[in-house]
Design a protein around this motif. Structure first.
Motif, mmCIF file in Angstrom:
data_model
loop_
_atom_site.group_PDB
_atom_site.id
_atom_site.type_symbol
_atom_site.label_atom_id
_atom_site.label_comp_id
_atom_site.label_asym_id
_atom_site.label_seq_id
_atom_site.Cartn_x
_atom_site.Cartn_y
_atom_site.Cartn_z
ATOM 1 N N ASP A 342 -6.608 7.401 -13.617
ATOM 2 C CA ASP A 342 -5.479 8.099 -13.477
ATOM 3 C C ASP A 342 -4.333 7.479 -12.898
ATOM 4 N N LEU A 343 -4.881 6.648 -11.430
ATOM 5 C CA LEU A 343 -4.116 6.236 -10.661
ATOM 6 C C LEU A 343 -2.932 4.837 -11.524
ATOM 7 N N VAL A 344 -3.970 4.312 -12.257
ATOM 8 C CA VAL A 344 -3.480 3.058 -13.081
ATOM 9 C C VAL A 344 -2.383 3.642 -13.915
ATOM 10 N N GLY A 345 -2.872 4.660 -14.590
ATOM 11 C CA GLY A 345 -1.853 5.291 -15.650
ATOM 12 C C GLY A 345 -0.552 5.746 -14.913
ATOM 13 N N ASP A 346 -0.533 6.243 -13.848
ATOM 14 C CA ASP A 346 0.565 6.739 -13.143
ATOM 15 C C ASP A 346 1.431 5.519 -12.890
ATOM 16 N N GLY A 347 0.896 4.449 -11.973
ATOM 17 C CA GLY A 347 1.652 3.421 -11.845
ATOM 18 C C GLY A 347 2.702 3.314 -10.658
ATOM 19 N N THR A 348 2.750 4.665 -10.185
ATOM 20 C CA THR A 348 3.838 4.604 -9.091
ATOM 21 C C THR A 348 3.189 4.545 -7.657
ATOM 22 N N SER A 350 0.136 2.982 -6.809
ATOM 23 C CA SER A 350 -0.837 1.955 -6.925
ATOM 24 C C SER A 350 -0.446 0.655 -7.099
ATOM 25 N N ILE A 351 -1.168 -0.579 -6.735
ATOM 26 C CA ILE A 351 -0.733 -1.896 -7.271
ATOM 27 C C ILE A 351 -2.033 -2.254 -8.081
ATOM 28 N N LYS A 352 -3.040 -2.534 -7.344
ATOM 29 C CA LYS A 352 -4.473 -2.813 -7.884
ATOM 30 C C LYS A 352 -5.329 -1.867 -7.298
ATOM 31 N N VAL A 353 -6.163 -1.082 -8.385
ATOM 32 C CA VAL A 353 -7.179 -0.045 -8.171
ATOM 33 C C VAL A 353 -8.393 -0.824 -8.231
ATOM 34 N N SER A 354 -9.528 -0.545 -7.528
ATOM 35 C CA SER A 354 -10.717 -0.942 -7.706
ATOM 36 C C SER A 354 -11.908 -0.268 -7.715
ATOM 37 N N LEU A 355 -12.866 -0.142 -8.165
ATOM 38 C CA LEU A 355 -14.154 0.776 -7.857
ATOM 39 C C LEU A 355 -15.085 -0.118 -7.313
#
Length: 357
Positions: A342-348, A350-355
């Motif tokens: 969801d963070l990546v989809g929002d895009g506003t 986050s830059i790089k999201v990791s698990l």
């Protein structure tokens, strides 16, 4: 070590589940790796939403098979391997390693010609059952994989950034930048920031970064951009022309995946300029091709994956020259994979999201 592990498993569009699955067993010449971090790529998100238009065939089913563990940008620690694997990759138990996202067949025409990143079967981690990905506690590096060591001094999420950085560096190589060039990079997400850093290493006359986010444009400066343009408030074509005596940019990198960025690049390039396309598009792109031919005689080049750029990407990360604390904005536990998507989809935000499994 437990006989089972947690893993995210794709069961189709919008149906990813955290499951308990068997820990994989390495075969001859393979390695078992404990995953430390796995980045979420925009292509992971497009796959999650059921994208079918990837890699040149819009008529085929979704390119990610079901019952597959996603994740193709990762870093981990070797926990088991045989002598053949250790000798081939020059690694041992306890080493921190990454693997190039594609596992070549080494038999097709492209592999035989050394063009392994265009391998015909195109087995990329996380998209096919033959090559399960890294959204899990453990994964297998197949015998045909390309493996690189990376420093344990880097935080896991920073080390996993080696995959998008290698892709960005390959795009930069495709651009053929010269010392007196004016370079424009459209999009300051993970790939665009890597393109800026790679272009800066080529020492051109000027690097101009374009984005809609002031926050991302600030990061672009830290990565090496000389000029930043917020295209929601400024006209990038006019700014580029003003900076180049009316001629236009020499090289344009498209890293947004948005159709409007294509026409933007064609317009702001000079005659005989170079257009490098890296973005993956959800929608069709329509432009006046006479701009490419009769008007400007442009070189239009694609860029795919990060062939031969992984050692340089490792060195760049280990050098500390990139603002990785600000690029790697979110690290989440594996159980929060949906929040990561969801963070990546929002895009506003986050830059790089990791698990972090």
């Amino acid at each position: 070590m437990s006989e089972t592990m947690q893993a995210v498993v794709s069961h189709g569009p919008h149906d990813y589940r955290l499951e308990e699955v068997p820990v994989p067993t390495p075969g001859p010449g393979e390695a078992l790796v404990r995953v430390e971090a796995v980045g979420i790529c925009a292509s992971d998100l497009k796959c999650y939403h059921g994208a079918t238009k990837f890699w040149g065939d819009a008529s085929r089913p979704a390119w990610a098979e079901t019952e597959v563990i996603p994740g193709h940008e990762f870093v981990g620690e070797i926990v088991q391997l045989d002598d053949a694997a250790a000798a081939r990759w020059k690694v041992g138990v306890g080493d921190r390693v990454t693997s190039e996202q594609i596992v070549p067949c080494w038999k097709c025409r492209y592999c035989q010609r050394g063009q392994y990143w265009m391998c015909a079967p195109h087995d990329i981690y996380g998209f096919k059952r033959r090559t399960p990905g890294a959204m899990a506690q453990y994964m297998i590096f197949p015998a045909d994989a390309l493996v690189h060591k990376i420093s344990k001094d880097l935080p896991p999420a920073h080390a996993a950034f080696v995959e998008p950085l290698s892709c960005a560096l390959h795009a930069v190589e495709r651009g053929g930048i010269r010392f007196d060039d004016v370079v424009v990079v459209a999009g300051c997400g993970p790939i665009g920031l890597g393109m800026i850093a790679g272009a800066a290493a080529k020492f051109p006359a000027r690097i101009i970064a374009l984005d809609l986010s002031d926050t991302k444009l600030e990061l672009a400066k830290l990565c090496g951009a000389d000029v930043t343009v917020n295209i929601s408030r400024q006209d990038p074509t006019q700014i580029v022309r003003d900076l180049t005596e009316g001629y236009g940019a020499d090289v344009y990198f498209e890293g947004t995946g948005h159709p409007s960025a294509v026409l933007q690049g064609l317009n702001l390039l000079r005659k005989l300029g170079t257009f490098v396309e890296y973005g993956v598009f959800k929608d069709d792109v329509t432009v006046d091709w006479s701009i490419i031919s009769d008007d400007k005689e442009l070189d239009v080049r694609g860029a795919h994956l990060g062939p031969h750029c992984w050692p340089a990407a490792v060195r760049m990360l280990e050098s500390g020259r990139l603002p990785m604390d600000r690029i790697c904005t979110h690290q989440l536990p594996l159980a929060d994979f949906q929040a990561g998507l969801d963070l990546v989809g929002d895009g506003t935000t986050s830059i790089k999201v990791s698990l972090l499994p």
